[in-house]
Design a protein around this motif. Structure first.
Motif, PDB file in Angstrom:
ATOM      1  N   ALA A 267    -144.834   5.457 -33.614  1.00 20.92           N
ATOM      2  CA  ALA A 267    -145.517   4.170 -32.923  1.00 20.92           C
ATOM      3  C   ALA A 267    -145.697   4.249 -31.529  1.00 20.92           C
ATOM      4  O   ALA A 267    -146.455   3.543 -31.110  1.00 20.92           O
ATOM      5  CB  ALA A 267    -144.512   2.961 -33.233  1.00 20.92           C
ATOM      6  N   VAL A 268    -144.480   4.775 -30.721  1.00 15.57           N
ATOM      7  CA  VAL A 268    -144.972   4.817 -29.273  1.00 15.57           C
ATOM      8  C   VAL A 268    -146.102   5.695 -28.915  1.00 15.57           C
ATOM      9  O   VAL A 268    -146.954   5.326 -28.041  1.00 15.57           O
ATOM     10  CB  VAL A 268    -143.611   5.589 -28.693  1.00 15.57           C
ATOM     11  N   GLU A 269    -146.485   6.613 -29.650  1.00 18.03           N
ATOM     12  CA  GLU A 269    -147.600   7.594 -29.445  1.00 18.03           C
ATOM     13  C   GLU A 269    -148.903   6.708 -29.648  1.00 18.03           C
ATOM     14  O   GLU A 269    -149.802   6.710 -28.986  1.00 18.03           O
ATOM     15  CB  GLU A 269    -147.480   8.706 -30.080  1.00 18.03           C
ATOM     16  N   GLU A 270    -148.836   5.963 -30.901  1.00 18.61           N
ATOM     17  CA  GLU A 270    -149.908   5.130 -31.145  1.00 18.61           C
ATOM     18  C   GLU A 270    -150.132   4.090 -30.047  1.00 18.61           C
ATOM     19  O   GLU A 270    -151.446   3.799 -29.731  1.00 18.61           O
ATOM     20  CB  GLU A 270    -149.797   4.401 -32.407  1.00 18.61           C
ATOM     21  N   LEU A 271    -149.034   3.304 -29.577  1.00 17.11           N
ATOM     22  CA  LEU A 271    -149.540   2.348 -28.743  1.00 17.11           C
ATOM     23  C   LEU A 271    -149.974   2.927 -27.329  1.00 17.11           C
ATOM     24  O   LEU A 271    -150.348   2.337 -26.650  1.00 17.11           O
ATOM     25  CB  LEU A 271    -147.943   1.662 -28.364  1.00 17.11           C
ATOM     26  N   LEU A 272    -149.178   3.983 -26.959  1.00 16.20           N
ATOM     27  CA  LEU A 272    -150.041   4.842 -25.878  1.00 16.20           C
ATOM     28  C   LEU A 272    -151.289   5.143 -25.716  1.00 16.20           C
ATOM     29  O   LEU A 272    -151.900   4.803 -25.127  1.00 16.20           O
ATOM     30  CB  LEU A 272    -149.117   6.114 -25.445  1.00 16.20           C
ATOM     31  N   ARG A 273    -151.853   5.599 -27.297  1.00 14.22           N
ATOM     32  CA  ARG A 273    -153.113   5.620 -27.276  1.00 14.22           C
ATOM     33  C   ARG A 273    -153.968   4.536 -27.361  1.00 14.22           C
ATOM     34  O   ARG A 273    -155.064   4.458 -26.687  1.00 14.22           O
ATOM     35  CB  ARG A 273    -153.358   6.419 -28.700  1.00 14.22           C
ATOM     36  N   TYR A 274    -153.602   3.558 -27.921  1.00 13.55           N
ATOM     37  CA  TYR A 274    -154.456   2.341 -28.115  1.00 13.55           C
ATOM     38  C   TYR A 274    -154.424   1.519 -26.767  1.00 13.55           C
ATOM     39  O   TYR A 274    -155.716   0.932 -26.653  1.00 13.55           O
ATOM     40  CB  TYR A 274    -153.506   1.392 -29.175  1.00 13.55           C
ATOM     41  N   LEU A 275    -153.375   1.297 -25.971  1.00 14.54           N
ATOM     42  CA  LEU A 275    -153.482   0.485 -24.924  1.00 14.54           C
ATOM     43  C   LEU A 275    -154.017   1.257 -23.714  1.00 14.54           C
ATOM     44  O   LEU A 275    -154.638   0.300 -22.922  1.00 14.54           O
ATOM     45  CB  LEU A 275    -152.002   0.231 -24.651  1.00 14.54           C
ATOM     46  N   ASP A 313    -161.805   7.772 -29.462  1.00 12.06           N
ATOM     47  CA  ASP A 313    -162.775   8.414 -30.065  1.00 12.06           C
ATOM     48  C   ASP A 313    -162.485   9.051 -31.389  1.00 12.06           C
ATOM     49  O   ASP A 313    -161.536   9.534 -31.834  1.00 12.06           O
ATOM     50  CB  ASP A 313    -163.005   9.960 -29.340  1.00 12.06           C
ATOM     51  N   GLU A 314    -163.533   8.395 -32.550  1.00 13.53           N
ATOM     52  CA  GLU A 314    -163.290   8.354 -33.947  1.00 13.53           C
ATOM     53  C   GLU A 314    -163.171   9.901 -34.132  1.00 13.53           C
ATOM     54  O   GLU A 314    -162.354  10.174 -35.325  1.00 13.53           O
ATOM     55  CB  GLU A 314    -164.369   7.502 -34.773  1.00 13.53           C
ATOM     56  N   ARG A 315    -163.973  10.832 -33.544  1.00 12.76           N
ATOM     57  CA  ARG A 315    -163.712  12.016 -33.894  1.00 12.76           C
ATOM     58  C   ARG A 315    -162.485  12.888 -33.748  1.00 12.76           C
ATOM     59  O   ARG A 315    -161.941  13.681 -34.514  1.00 12.76           O
ATOM     60  CB  ARG A 315    -164.856  13.144 -33.123  1.00 12.76           C
ATOM     61  N   ALA A 316    -161.605  12.382 -32.714  1.00 11.55           N
ATOM     62  CA  ALA A 316    -160.215  12.841 -32.451  1.00 11.55           C
ATOM     63  C   ALA A 316    -159.388  11.882 -33.209  1.00 11.55           C
ATOM     64  O   ALA A 316    -158.307  12.276 -33.554  1.00 11.55           O
ATOM     65  CB  ALA A 316    -160.035  12.930 -31.232  1.00 11.55           C
ATOM     66  N   PHE A 317    -159.552  10.595 -33.383  1.00 12.67           N
ATOM     67  CA  PHE A 317    -158.788   9.750 -33.973  1.00 12.67           C
ATOM     68  C   PHE A 317    -159.428   8.868 -35.173  1.00 12.67           C
ATOM     69  O   PHE A 317    -159.933   7.756 -35.024  1.00 12.67           O
ATOM     70  CB  PHE A 317    -157.980   8.595 -32.949  1.00 12.67           C
ATOM     71  N   PRO A 318    -159.529   9.521 -36.373  1.00 14.79           N
ATOM     72  CA  PRO A 318    -160.335   9.072 -37.517  1.00 14.79           C
ATOM     73  C   PRO A 318    -159.510   7.784 -38.038  1.00 14.79           C
ATOM     74  O   PRO A 318    -158.411   7.668 -37.839  1.00 14.79           O
ATOM     75  CB  PRO A 318    -160.550  10.099 -38.578  1.00 14.79           C
ATOM     76  N   GLY A 319    -160.295   6.877 -38.759  1.00 12.78           N
ATOM     77  CA  GLY A 319    -159.778   5.857 -39.460  1.00 12.78           C
ATOM     78  C   GLY A 319    -159.709   4.474 -38.479  1.00 12.78           C
ATOM     79  O   GLY A 319    -158.672   3.876 -38.276  1.00 12.78           O
ATOM     80  N   HIS A 332    -151.630  13.550 -29.826  1.00 13.35           N
ATOM     81  CA  HIS A 332    -152.572  14.240 -29.005  1.00 13.35           C
ATOM     82  C   HIS A 332    -153.511  13.697 -28.289  1.00 13.35           C
ATOM     83  O   HIS A 332    -154.431  14.139 -27.502  1.00 13.35           O
ATOM     84  CB  HIS A 332    -153.408  15.380 -29.932  1.00 13.35           C
ATOM     85  N   HIS A 333    -153.107  12.371 -27.896  1.00  8.25           N
ATOM     86  CA  HIS A 333    -153.824  11.432 -27.081  1.00  8.25           C
ATOM     87  C   HIS A 333    -153.749  11.969 -25.615  1.00  8.25           C
ATOM     88  O   HIS A 333    -153.084  12.799 -25.189  1.00  8.25           O
ATOM     89  CB  HIS A 333    -153.073  10.021 -27.318  1.00  8.25           C
ATOM     90  N   VAL A 334    -154.770  11.387 -24.772  1.00  2.87           N
ATOM     91  CA  VAL A 334    -154.850  11.807 -23.442  1.00  2.87           C
ATOM     92  C   VAL A 334    -154.360  10.800 -22.473  1.00  2.87           C
ATOM     93  O   VAL A 334    -154.405  10.640 -21.390  1.00  2.87           O
ATOM     94  CB  VAL A 334    -156.120  12.251 -22.978  1.00  2.87           C
ATOM     95  N   ALA A 335    -153.252   9.759 -23.008  1.00  7.34           N
ATOM     96  CA  ALA A 335    -152.810   8.892 -21.971  1.00  7.34           C
ATOM     97  C   ALA A 335    -151.908   9.426 -21.176  1.00  7.34           C
ATOM     98  O   ALA A 335    -151.541   8.905 -20.108  1.00  7.34           O
ATOM     99  CB  ALA A 335    -151.913   7.839 -22.959  1.00  7.34           C
ATOM    100  N   PHE A 336    -151.203  10.542 -21.128  1.00  4.81           N
ATOM    101  CA  PHE A 336    -150.681  11.338 -20.064  1.00  4.81           C
ATOM    102  C   PHE A 336    -151.452  12.521 -19.498  1.00  4.81           C
ATOM    103  O   PHE A 336    -150.701  13.272 -18.720  1.00  4.81           O
ATOM    104  CB  PHE A 336    -149.208  11.980 -20.770  1.00  4.81           C
ATOM    105  N   GLY A 337    -152.798  12.480 -19.597  1.00  7.75           N
ATOM    106  CA  GLY A 337    -153.414  13.569 -19.154  1.00  7.75           C
ATOM    107  C   GLY A 337    -153.385  14.734 -20.112  1.00  7.75           C
ATOM    108  O   GLY A 337    -153.068  14.765 -21.398  1.00  7.75           O
ATOM    109  N   TYR A 338    -153.899  15.674 -19.340  1.00  9.86           N
ATOM    110  CA  TYR A 338    -154.088  17.078 -20.083  1.00  9.86           C
ATOM    111  C   TYR A 338    -154.225  18.086 -19.139  1.00  9.86           C
ATOM    112  O   TYR A 338    -154.622  17.939 -18.021  1.00  9.86           O
ATOM    113  CB  TYR A 338    -155.022  17.329 -21.188  1.00  9.86           C
ATOM    114  N   GLY A 339    -153.600  19.314 -19.370  1.00 11.21           N
ATOM    115  CA  GLY A 339    -153.860  20.653 -18.532  1.00 11.21           C
ATOM    116  C   GLY A 339    -152.543  20.440 -17.445  1.00 11.21           C
ATOM    117  O   GLY A 339    -151.542  20.007 -17.413  1.00 11.21           O
ATOM    118  N   ILE A 340    -152.995  21.080 -16.333  1.00 10.96           N
ATOM    119  CA  ILE A 340    -151.782  21.539 -15.305  1.00 10.96           C
ATOM    120  C   ILE A 340    -151.152  20.036 -14.772  1.00 10.96           C
ATOM    121  O   ILE A 340    -150.069  19.922 -14.361  1.00 10.96           O
ATOM    122  CB  ILE A 340    -152.144  22.361 -14.257  1.00 10.96           C
ATOM    123  N   HIS A 341    -151.872  19.019 -14.691  1.00 15.47           N
ATOM    124  CA  HIS A 341    -151.604  17.752 -14.213  1.00 15.47           C
ATOM    125  C   HIS A 341    -151.252  16.615 -15.312  1.00 15.47           C
ATOM    126  O   HIS A 341    -150.761  15.589 -15.126  1.00 15.47           O
ATOM    127  CB  HIS A 341    -152.923  16.899 -13.276  1.00 15.47           C
TER     128      HIS A 341
END
Length: 394
Positions: A267-275, A313-319, A332-341
């Motif tokens: 639920a934490v991951e989904e809320l991070l994605r959603y908000l 993005d529905e291609r990454a988060f279907p439904g 796999h959300h990008v709420a915390f960014g991605y890569g070295i940062h």
């Protein structure tokens, strides 16, 4: 682009249109410069992982968020605004303090802080402002204890932190807030050289500063970054996440009743994605020509990676990604960014949110808003999204 004309939990409708029709497009910024807006999830991850794109705001073409943020970055520089190899050298000085094993050792103390603040809120008057009574003190106490910073100074930090993240701060106000924080932390660093404790800042002073690998000013810069990021983001997720769950009572009831730690973590991951509380996009500048989404981003062009719509993005988060679903696999959300940062403190943020969401609604099962939803003031005026107050009763 503002959320104000749609659901306050959703990205602006214009971002959805661009994601569907022109996923890499030009936008005009506050200073009349232009930048590329990237709205697709996969394109964002590709660029955030590309060494040809820079987080360094000293480059011409960097798309600053506001006049205040541009002025602040000119006088204070931390590893989140650096590229490799400089970035990795400084970040590694802190990484060990935020690994999962060390954060998990803090979980009992986080639980204690959460329970004590709930006790105080329940013993106080109703209605209560959840932001002031609970959402802000939880991460503030945690990050102060972790860093080795006196929590008694929290009103000072929070006042200056608001100046740093306000869209309305003038350059002069942002620089003055930065100066005051620097002055405070330089004194604290000097004090810790003479009387060390066991916080993160103490270890930096006893290790890298004493060895000459880090200057006192760099240590102060790191402390400011960790303190501001460590309480502003999590505090807003606590309050905004609670409001989102109150608007989805069936999912709130499931969290309240479950003893399944895996479901709460999900639920934490989904809320991070959603908000998506980092709602002004991640800012970068191209160092070389880059081909992305059929478009060539030229060297020197600014890039705004709109993570709020990327996480829808529905291609990454279907439904139906515009709906909250605590059973969705969303880590796999990008709420915390991605890569070295990618966010250094994400293990701590996850632990705090898991403890909060797993405790607050169980201990206060009748928690509910004390004002109509339409009267809640959302932080459209801040670089970190949330609510200014959340009056609740029970």
């Amino acid at each position: 682009m503002e959320r104000a004309h749609g659901c306050p939990f959703d990205p602006p409708p214009e971002l959805r249109r661009r994601q569907q029709e022109e996923p890499v497009s030009r936008i005009r910024l506050w200073d009349d410069s232009t930048a590329w807006l990237v709205t697709g999830y996969e394109d964002q991850r590709a660029l955030l992982g590309d060494s040809r794109i820079s987080a360094d705001p000293r480059h011409d073409g960097y798309p600053h968020q506001t006049p205040g943020s541009r002025a602040r970055r000119a006088v204070s520089r931390t590893f989140i605004s650096m590229d490799n190899p400089e970035h990795d050298v400084l970040r590694r000085m802190l990484t060990g303090n935020f690994v999962v094993k060390r954060v998990e050792a803090l979980r009992p103390r986080i639980q204690q802080i959460v329970d004590e603040l709930i006790d105080e809120m329940l013993a106080g008057p109703k209605p209560a402002d959840l932001v002031r009574a609970f959402a802000l003190p939880v991460p503030s106490l945690v990050i102060c204890e972790l860093l080795g910073v006196p929590y008694s100074d929290h009103a000072f930090f929070q006042r200056l932190s608001r100046a740093l993240i306000s869209r309305d701060s003038t350059p002069e106000a942002a620089v003055e807030a930065t100066r005051e924080l620097h002055e405070y932390f330089m004194k604290l660093v000097r004090d810790k050289r003479n009387d060390p404790g066991d916080g993160v800042l103490d270890r930096l002073v006893a290790g890298q500063v004493a060895d000459g690998a880090l200057t006192m000013r760099q240590a102060a810069d790191m402390a400011i970054l960790l303190l501001v990021a460590g309480h502003e983001t999590t505090a807003n997720m606590i309050a905004l996440g609670t409001l989102a769950l109150l608007r989805n009572p069936a999912q709130l009831a499931e969290i309240r009743q479950t003893g399944d730690k895996a479901l709460i973590a999900n639920a934490v991951e989904e809320l991070l994605r959603y908000l998506n509380i980092t709602h002004s996009g991640r800012r970068r500048v191209a160092l070389e020509d880059i081909e992305i989404g059929g478009t060539t981003i030229k060297a020197g062009d600014g890039v705004v990676l709109a993570n709020d719509i990327g996480n829808r993005d529905e291609r990454a988060f279907p439904g139906n990604p515009d709906e909250l679903d605590i059973h969705r696999k969303a880590r796999h959300h990008v709420a915390f960014g991605y890569g070295i940062h990618q966010c250094l403190g994400q293990p701590l943020a996850r632990a705090e949110l898991q403890v909060v969401y797993g405790t607050l609604y169980r201990r206060v099962p009748t928690l509910r808003p004390a004002v109509p939803f339409e009267e809640i003031r959302f932080k459209h005026d801040m670089l970190v999204y949330g609510v200014h107050e959340l009056p609740v009763t029970w």
